[in-house]
Design a protein around this motif. Structure first.
Motif, PDB file in Angstrom:
ATOM      1  N   PHE A   1       0.523  -1.371  -0.364  1.00 57.40           N
ATOM      2  CA  PHE A   1       0.002  -0.216  -0.195  1.00 57.40           C
ATOM      3  C   PHE A   1       0.972   1.164  -0.054  1.00 57.40           C
ATOM      4  O   PHE A   1       1.845   0.824   1.319  1.00 57.40           O
ATOM      5  N   THR A   2       0.382   2.405  -1.304  1.00 58.84           N
ATOM      6  CA  THR A   2       1.696   3.251  -0.940  1.00 58.84           C
ATOM      7  C   THR A   2       0.229   4.366  -1.317  1.00 58.84           C
ATOM      8  O   THR A   2      -0.168   4.566  -1.552  1.00 58.84           O
ATOM      9  N   ALA A   3       1.186   5.376  -0.432  1.00 53.91           N
ATOM     10  CA  ALA A   3       0.407   6.048   0.324  1.00 53.91           C
ATOM     11  C   ALA A   3       1.693   8.357  -0.362  1.00 53.91           C
ATOM     12  O   ALA A   3       2.662   7.601   0.471  1.00 53.91           O
ATOM     13  N   SER A   4       0.802   9.094  -0.302  1.00 51.37           N
ATOM     14  CA  SER A   4       2.099  10.217  -0.801  1.00 51.37           C
ATOM     15  C   SER A   4       1.223  11.656  -0.112  1.00 51.37           C
ATOM     16  O   SER A   4       0.420  11.380   0.224  1.00 51.37           O
ATOM     17  N   ALA A   5       2.517  12.176   0.406  1.00 51.29           N
ATOM     18  CA  ALA A   5       1.873  13.540   1.182  1.00 51.29           C
ATOM     19  C   ALA A   5       2.790  14.671   0.438  1.00 51.29           C
ATOM     20  O   ALA A   5       3.860  14.612  -0.143  1.00 51.29           O
ATOM     21  N   GLY A   6       2.343  16.006   0.499  1.00 47.46           N
ATOM     22  CA  GLY A   6       2.881  17.018   0.296  1.00 47.46           C
ATOM     23  C   GLY A   6       2.907  17.053  -1.799  1.00 47.46           C
ATOM     24  O   GLY A   6       4.340  17.472  -2.445  1.00 47.46           O
ATOM     25  N   GLY A   7       1.864  16.731  -1.904  1.00 48.16           N
ATOM     26  CA  GLY A   7       1.951  16.450  -3.248  1.00 48.16           C
ATOM     27  C   GLY A   7       2.485  15.699  -4.423  1.00 48.16           C
ATOM     28  O   GLY A   7       3.322  15.631  -5.003  1.00 48.16           O
ATOM     29  N   GLY A   8       3.032  14.494  -2.991  1.00 45.87           N
ATOM     30  CA  GLY A   8       4.036  13.802  -4.156  1.00 45.87           C
ATOM     31  C   GLY A   8       5.155  13.971  -3.678  1.00 45.87           C
ATOM     32  O   GLY A   8       6.516  13.308  -4.080  1.00 45.87           O
ATOM     33  N   ALA A   9       5.695  14.458  -2.963  1.00 48.38           N
ATOM     34  CA  ALA A   9       7.099  14.647  -2.529  1.00 48.38           C
ATOM     35  C   ALA A   9       7.786  14.016  -1.437  1.00 48.38           C
ATOM     36  O   ALA A   9       9.048  13.774  -1.696  1.00 48.38           O
ATOM     37  N   VAL A  10       7.112  13.002  -0.563  1.00 49.05           N
ATOM     38  CA  VAL A  10       7.063  12.174   0.011  1.00 49.05           C
ATOM     39  C   VAL A  10       5.846  10.981  -0.691  1.00 49.05           C
ATOM     40  O   VAL A  10       4.493  10.958  -0.596  1.00 49.05           O
ATOM     41  N   GLU A  11       6.992   9.472  -0.363  1.00 39.87           N
ATOM     42  CA  GLU A  11       5.507   8.805  -0.406  1.00 39.87           C
ATOM     43  C   GLU A  11       6.640   7.584   0.234  1.00 39.87           C
ATOM     44  O   GLU A  11       7.265   7.311   0.898  1.00 39.87           O
ATOM     45  N   VAL A  12       5.112   6.432   0.959  1.00 41.16           N
ATOM     46  CA  VAL A  12       5.696   5.671   1.732  1.00 41.16           C
ATOM     47  C   VAL A  12       5.134   4.700   1.303  1.00 41.16           C
ATOM     48  O   VAL A  12       3.915   4.479   1.322  1.00 41.16           O
ATOM     49  N   THR A  13       5.907   3.114   1.193  1.00 39.16           N
ATOM     50  CA  THR A  13       4.753   2.101   0.980  1.00 39.16           C
ATOM     51  C   THR A  13       5.374   0.900   1.908  1.00 39.16           C
ATOM     52  O   THR A  13       6.024   1.319   3.156  1.00 39.16           O
ATOM     53  N   ILE A  14       3.639   0.671   2.379  1.00 40.80           N
ATOM     54  CA  ILE A  14       3.604  -0.571   3.661  1.00 40.80           C
ATOM     55  C   ILE A  14       3.456  -1.201   3.307  1.00 40.80           C
ATOM     56  O   ILE A  14       2.019  -1.388   2.354  1.00 40.80           O
ATOM     57  N   SER A  15       3.257  -2.714   3.453  1.00 40.35           N
ATOM     58  CA  SER A  15       3.526  -4.310   3.093  1.00 40.35           C
ATOM     59  C   SER A  15       1.729  -4.636   4.416  1.00 40.35           C
ATOM     60  O   SER A  15       1.083  -3.671   5.246  1.00 40.35           O
ATOM     61  N   GLY A  16       1.357  -4.960   3.130  1.00 38.41           N
ATOM     62  CA  GLY A  16      -0.125  -5.643   4.359  1.00 38.41           C
ATOM     63  C   GLY A  16       0.726  -6.038   5.240  1.00 38.41           C
ATOM     64  O   GLY A  16      -0.686  -6.364   5.927  1.00 38.41           O
TER      65      GLY A  16
END
Length: 119
Positions: A43-58
C-alpha cells in the motif's frame, strides 16, 4: 434417574454441531488464505503533492520511503518529518481499510451467527 443431555430433540443436535464445526473450519481456512494474500500486498501513499511517498506491506511494515530532492531542506526538518508521518499514516489506513473490507466479506454471509438457534 437423571436424564442425559439437556437439549430437546436428543439425537438431532450432534449432526448440526458437526455441520457447524465444518463451516467454522472452512471459514477459518478462508480467513487464513485472505490474511496471507493481504500480507503480500503493498500500500503506497504520498504527501506534499507527491514529495514524500511511503509504501507499507500488508504486514504493516514500511518497505519503501521515497523523497523528492526539493523536500529535503536542512532548515525545515519538521516539514519533512510531518510529510513522512502523514504518508505513513495514510498507507496504514489503507491497510486497515483492506483488512476491514476482507473481514466484512467473510462475515457478511453469516447473518447474525446463531440466529436460528432457539435460545
Amino acid at each position: 434417574m437423571a436424564k442425559k443431555g439437556g437439549f430437546p430433540g436428543g439425537m438431532g443436535m450432534p449432526g448440526n454441531m458437526n455441520n457447524l464445526m465444518k463451516q467454522a473450519q472452512k471459514m477459518q481456512k478462508q480467513m487464513e488464505e485472505n490474511q496471507k494474500a493481504l500480507e503480500e500486498k503493498e500500500f503506497t501513499a504520498s504527501a506534499g503533492g507527491g514529495a514524500v511517498e511511503v509504501t507499507i506491506s500488508g504486514k504493516k511494515e514500511i518497505t519503501k520511503v521515497k523523497l523528492a530532492e526539493e523536500v529535503v531542506d536542512p532548515d525545515d526538518i519538521e516539514m519533512l518529518e510531518d510529510l513522512v508521518m502523514a504518508a505513513a499514516n495514510e498507507a496504514l489506513r489503507q491497510v486497515e481499510e483492506a483488512s476491514s473490507s476482507m473481514m466484512s466479506k467473510m462475515t457478511g454471509g453469516l447473518g447474525g451467527l446463531g440466529g436460528g438457534l432457539p435460545f
